[in-house]
Design a protein around this motif. Sequence first.
Motif, PDB file in Angstrom:
ATOM      1  N   ASP A   1     -23.622  28.611  -1.707  1.00 32.74           N
ATOM      2  CA  ASP A   1     -24.161  29.235  -0.499  1.00 32.74           C
ATOM      3  C   ASP A   1     -23.555  28.643   0.766  1.00 32.74           C
ATOM      4  OD1 ASP A   1     -25.777  30.833  -2.062  1.00 32.74           O
ATOM      5  OD2 ASP A   1     -27.431  29.388  -2.049  1.00 32.74           O
ATOM      6  N   ASP A   2     -23.323  27.338   0.743  1.00 32.04           N
ATOM      7  CA  ASP A   2     -22.789  26.667   1.921  1.00 32.04           C
ATOM      8  C   ASP A   2     -21.269  26.772   1.931  1.00 32.04           C
ATOM      9  OD1 ASP A   2     -22.485  25.180   4.159  1.00 32.04           O
ATOM     10  OD2 ASP A   2     -22.914  23.236   3.214  1.00 32.04           O
ATOM     11  N   ASN A   3     -20.710  27.009   3.103  1.00 36.18           N
ATOM     12  CA  ASN A   3     -19.264  27.117   3.245  1.00 36.18           C
ATOM     13  C   ASN A   3     -18.663  25.890   3.917  1.00 36.18           C
ATOM     14  OD1 ASN A   3     -19.204  29.729   2.117  1.00 36.18           O
ATOM     15  ND2 ASN A   3     -19.743  30.636   4.103  1.00 36.18           N
ATOM     16  N   GLY A   4     -19.376  24.776   3.914  1.00 39.61           N
ATOM     17  CA  GLY A   4     -18.906  23.568   4.572  1.00 39.61           C
ATOM     18  C   GLY A   4     -17.836  22.847   3.788  1.00 39.61           C
ATOM     19  N   ALA A   5     -17.414  21.696   4.355  1.00 43.22           N
ATOM     20  CA  ALA A   5     -16.341  20.915   3.743  1.00 43.22           C
ATOM     21  C   ALA A   5     -16.757  20.360   2.387  1.00 43.22           C
ATOM     22  CB  ALA A   5     -15.937  19.774   4.678  1.00 43.22           C
ATOM     23  N   MET A   6     -18.015  19.952   2.251  1.00 43.55           N
ATOM     24  CA  MET A   6     -18.460  19.391   0.981  1.00 43.55           C
ATOM     25  C   MET A   6     -18.452  20.444  -0.123  1.00 43.55           C
ATOM     26  SD  MET A   6     -19.316  16.820  -0.721  1.00 43.55           S
ATOM     27  CE  MET A   6     -19.528  15.631   0.600  1.00 43.55           C
ATOM     28  N   SER A   7     -18.847  21.667   0.197  1.00 36.45           N
ATOM     29  CA  SER A   7     -18.813  22.731  -0.805  1.00 36.45           C
ATOM     30  C   SER A   7     -17.380  23.042  -1.225  1.00 36.45           C
ATOM     31  CB  SER A   7     -19.490  23.992  -0.253  1.00 36.45           C
ATOM     32  OG  SER A   7     -20.858  23.753   0.027  1.00 36.45           O
ATOM     33  N   ALA A   8     -16.468  23.078  -0.249  1.00 39.20           N
ATOM     34  CA  ALA A   8     -15.068  23.329  -0.578  1.00 39.20           C
ATOM     35  C   ALA A   8     -14.513  22.207  -1.450  1.00 39.20           C
ATOM     36  CB  ALA A   8     -14.246  23.463   0.702  1.00 39.20           C
ATOM     37  N   PHE A   9     -14.875  20.961  -1.121  1.00 42.00           N
ATOM     38  CA  PHE A   9     -14.412  19.827  -1.931  1.00 42.00           C
ATOM     39  C   PHE A   9     -14.976  19.906  -3.347  1.00 42.00           C
ATOM     40  CE2 PHE A   9     -15.115  15.494  -3.538  1.00 42.00           C
ATOM     41  CZ  PHE A   9     -13.802  15.035  -3.554  1.00 42.00           C
ATOM     42  N   ALA A  10     -16.246  20.300  -3.459  1.00 42.14           N
ATOM     43  CA  ALA A  10     -16.858  20.414  -4.787  1.00 42.14           C
ATOM     44  C   ALA A  10     -16.162  21.500  -5.610  1.00 42.14           C
ATOM     45  CB  ALA A  10     -18.345  20.725  -4.646  1.00 42.14           C
ATOM     46  N   ALA A  11     -15.847  22.622  -4.982  1.00 44.31           N
ATOM     47  CA  ALA A  11     -15.156  23.696  -5.704  1.00 44.31           C
ATOM     48  C   ALA A  11     -13.758  23.264  -6.133  1.00 44.31           C
ATOM     49  CB  ALA A  11     -15.082  24.940  -4.821  1.00 44.31           C
ATOM     50  N   ILE A  12     -13.053  22.541  -5.245  1.00 41.72           N
ATOM     51  CA  ILE A  12     -11.710  22.061  -5.598  1.00 41.72           C
ATOM     52  C   ILE A  12     -11.790  21.056  -6.741  1.00 41.72           C
ATOM     53  CG2 ILE A  12      -9.752  20.718  -4.749  1.00 41.72           C
ATOM     54  CD1 ILE A  12     -10.226  21.978  -2.005  1.00 41.72           C
ATOM     55  N   ALA A  13     -12.763  20.144  -6.659  1.00 36.24           N
ATOM     56  CA  ALA A  13     -12.902  19.141  -7.716  1.00 36.24           C
ATOM     57  C   ALA A  13     -13.189  19.796  -9.067  1.00 36.24           C
ATOM     58  CB  ALA A  13     -14.012  18.158  -7.345  1.00 36.24           C
ATOM     59  N   TYR A  14     -14.042  20.790  -9.053  1.00 38.25           N
ATOM     60  CA  TYR A  14     -14.370  21.464 -10.317  1.00 38.25           C
ATOM     61  C   TYR A  14     -13.151  22.192 -10.878  1.00 38.25           C
ATOM     62  CZ  TYR A  14     -16.976  24.278 -13.677  1.00 38.25           C
ATOM     63  OH  TYR A  14     -17.425  24.863 -14.832  1.00 38.25           O
ATOM     64  N   SER A  15     -12.426  22.895 -10.020  1.00 41.12           N
ATOM     65  CA  SER A  15     -11.265  23.649 -10.497  1.00 41.12           C
ATOM     66  C   SER A  15     -10.168  22.708 -11.000  1.00 41.12           C
ATOM     67  CB  SER A  15     -10.728  24.540  -9.378  1.00 41.12           C
ATOM     68  OG  SER A  15     -10.323  23.771  -8.267  1.00 41.12           O
ATOM     69  N   VAL A  16      -9.976  21.566 -10.332  1.00 43.66           N
ATOM     70  CA  VAL A  16      -8.983  20.590 -10.806  1.00 43.66           C
ATOM     71  C   VAL A  16      -9.398  20.031 -12.163  1.00 43.66           C
ATOM     72  CG1 VAL A  16      -7.990  18.316 -10.350  1.00 43.66           C
ATOM     73  CG2 VAL A  16      -8.128  20.004  -8.520  1.00 43.66           C
ATOM     74  N   ALA A  17     -10.686  19.741 -12.309  1.00 44.32           N
ATOM     75  CA  ALA A  17     -11.169  19.238 -13.597  1.00 44.32           C
ATOM     76  C   ALA A  17     -10.945  20.262 -14.702  1.00 44.32           C
ATOM     77  CB  ALA A  17     -12.651  18.882 -13.487  1.00 44.32           C
ATOM     78  N   VAL A  18     -11.148  21.525 -14.391  1.00 47.88           N
ATOM     79  CA  VAL A  18     -10.914  22.575 -15.378  1.00 47.88           C
ATOM     80  C   VAL A  18      -9.439  22.640 -15.755  1.00 47.88           C
ATOM     81  CG1 VAL A  18     -10.918  25.075 -15.710  1.00 47.88           C
ATOM     82  CG2 VAL A  18     -12.936  23.947 -14.792  1.00 47.88           C
ATOM     83  N   SER A  19      -8.562  22.592 -14.763  1.00 50.50           N
ATOM     84  CA  SER A  19      -7.119  22.650 -15.040  1.00 50.50           C
ATOM     85  C   SER A  19      -6.669  21.486 -15.901  1.00 50.50           C
ATOM     86  CB  SER A  19      -6.338  22.676 -13.719  1.00 50.50           C
ATOM     87  OG  SER A  19      -6.646  23.818 -12.960  1.00 50.50           O
ATOM     88  N   VAL A  20      -7.119  20.286 -15.554  1.00 50.13           N
ATOM     89  CA  VAL A  20      -6.735  19.103 -16.332  1.00 50.13           C
ATOM     90  C   VAL A  20      -7.290  19.192 -17.746  1.00 50.13           C
ATOM     91  CG1 VAL A  20      -7.013  16.602 -16.496  1.00 50.13           C
ATOM     92  CG2 VAL A  20      -6.493  17.650 -14.290  1.00 50.13           C
ATOM     93  N   GLY A  21      -8.553  19.613 -17.863  1.00 51.36           N
ATOM     94  CA  GLY A  21      -9.155  19.722 -19.187  1.00 51.36           C
ATOM     95  C   GLY A  21      -8.418  20.708 -20.074  1.00 51.36           C
ATOM     96  N   ILE A  22      -8.064  21.865 -19.518  1.00 50.66           N
ATOM     97  CA  ILE A  22      -7.334  22.868 -20.302  1.00 50.66           C
ATOM     98  C   ILE A  22      -5.969  22.337 -20.713  1.00 50.66           C
ATOM     99  CG2 ILE A  22      -6.235  25.138 -20.163  1.00 50.66           C
ATOM    100  CD1 ILE A  22      -8.565  26.063 -18.456  1.00 50.66           C
ATOM    101  N   PHE A  23      -5.261  21.691 -19.785  1.00 54.76           N
ATOM    102  CA  PHE A  23      -3.928  21.176 -20.088  1.00 54.76           C
ATOM    103  C   PHE A  23      -3.984  20.101 -21.171  1.00 54.76           C
ATOM    104  CE2 PHE A  23      -0.394  18.249 -19.392  1.00 54.76           C
ATOM    105  CZ  PHE A  23       0.683  19.126 -19.414  1.00 54.76           C
ATOM    106  N   VAL A  24      -4.904  19.161 -21.042  1.00 59.57           N
ATOM    107  CA  VAL A  24      -4.998  18.072 -22.025  1.00 59.57           C
ATOM    108  C   VAL A  24      -5.432  18.612 -23.383  1.00 59.57           C
ATOM    109  CG1 VAL A  24      -6.254  15.960 -22.599  1.00 59.57           C
ATOM    110  CG2 VAL A  24      -5.410  16.314 -20.274  1.00 59.57           C
ATOM    111  N   PHE A  25      -6.409  19.504 -23.388  1.00 61.68           N
ATOM    112  CA  PHE A  25      -6.922  20.027 -24.654  1.00 61.68           C
ATOM    113  C   PHE A  25      -5.827  20.729 -25.442  1.00 61.68           C
ATOM    114  CE2 PHE A  25      -8.801  23.741 -26.834  1.00 61.68           C
ATOM    115  CZ  PHE A  25      -9.572  23.071 -27.780  1.00 61.68           C
TER     116      PHE A  25
END
Length: 441
Positions: free
Chosen positions: A56-80
């Motif tokens: 819901d929030d479009n602030g810097a913390m929300s953007a950072f959380a979305a980036i962190a989640y997407s990076v974790a997904v990319s790394v997880g898929i690559f390693v797996f």
Amino acid sequence: MAQREPMSETQARGVRYARELEGHLTWLDTFSGTALGVLAVASGIYTYLGVSSLLDDNGAMSAFAAIAYSVAVSVGIFVFWSYLLRLFPAVRTARARMGLLGAMGLGSIAIIAMSSWLNAAALAGSAAVEQHLAETVQDYQGALERTHEIALSAQGLERDVARVRQSFEDLSEQEAAGSLSGLAGRGAVFRVLRQKSAELGALEAQIATQTPLVNDAFAEGNQILSRMRALTVEPGPVEARSVEFSEQAVRLAGLITRLRQLSVAPLVERAAQDLAASVVLPELDGSNEAQRGAQGATITSVLEVLAQRAATLERAAQDVQAMPPATDTTYTPISSADAVILYARNFVPSWAGAIAIDLLPAVLVLILSITQGAIRSGREGAAVEDTLTLAELRAALAAVRDVDAAMQESPAHKRPAAEAPPAADAPDEPAPGPVTSIKST
């Protein structure tokens, strides 16, 4: 030493076949990791878009959380998939392969749960929300039409009331002419008939006043529905359109409730119950006992007819009230991620693409497993030295030379002469033989 039998023609072809496949795998390995990384990054980007739609929030913390989640997904898929691309083709036993297959299935489910549905939300989220708006419009349209149908059926009771009123007016005219009680004029029977005729006329007029209100409410509801339909297909962000759509839905829900309250069926039912119960009997005005007896008998007959007509009106009103009401419809705003799940059957291509970008490496794992199995099958029965390539043979010879040089430089081969024991001290020991160096073949 027994001579080794040379390879057969079949074994030689198998070795050449295995070497050819290994050459292809060597070339494919040069970009397989890069391709896997590109797939993982692409999935992460779409995952970021899907996560952003949930916050819901479009602030810097929300953007950072979305980036962190997407990076974790990319790394997880690559390693797996890197693990499986390396390990699954290498194992040989059925038990090990079944275990890795189970791990691959469990990991694929986890990838779909953490990434694929968000990818689908990014690919078809707006379309899914628009589908939800369209479905809601259809529900509201059905509720409006059903409520209007019930209201019109209630308005149709006006004809029943008019028919009963007209029948009492006709009876009153007959009584005025002396055809009922035998006493012409406007006596007691005439007044009873006119009394009920007036009550029914007032009810008929009240029902008639509701007709324009019902029509106006239905027309206004159709206007609101038209605006809601336009909002489902208008260009622009669907979130902004959803806000106005929600406002229109609230207006339409209130109008449907008002239209439901305009039904006159309960009013007609109560009026029919009062029609026979509330009769003011006038004083019999016959000049003699015979005339008064005739008036009383006629009034009794009128009351019986009145009760029958009232029962008929009451049943008609109850039939209208017994009609199944419109289903209550409430618009519930949903996110794009929830919408693609709710209407998944309408977005199969988007779901297929979202899952394929995450699970495509599973096909590469199977291809490598089949290829490695073919390589092992081609080398089966051939000796190790027969499977060596020229580069491997050169590396082996270099290794043998290095070992030979190391042994020549070892203390056991370079013992000083001064440290050698005199021959007299060990008469029984034979003289050491010459040391033979290891030669490369």
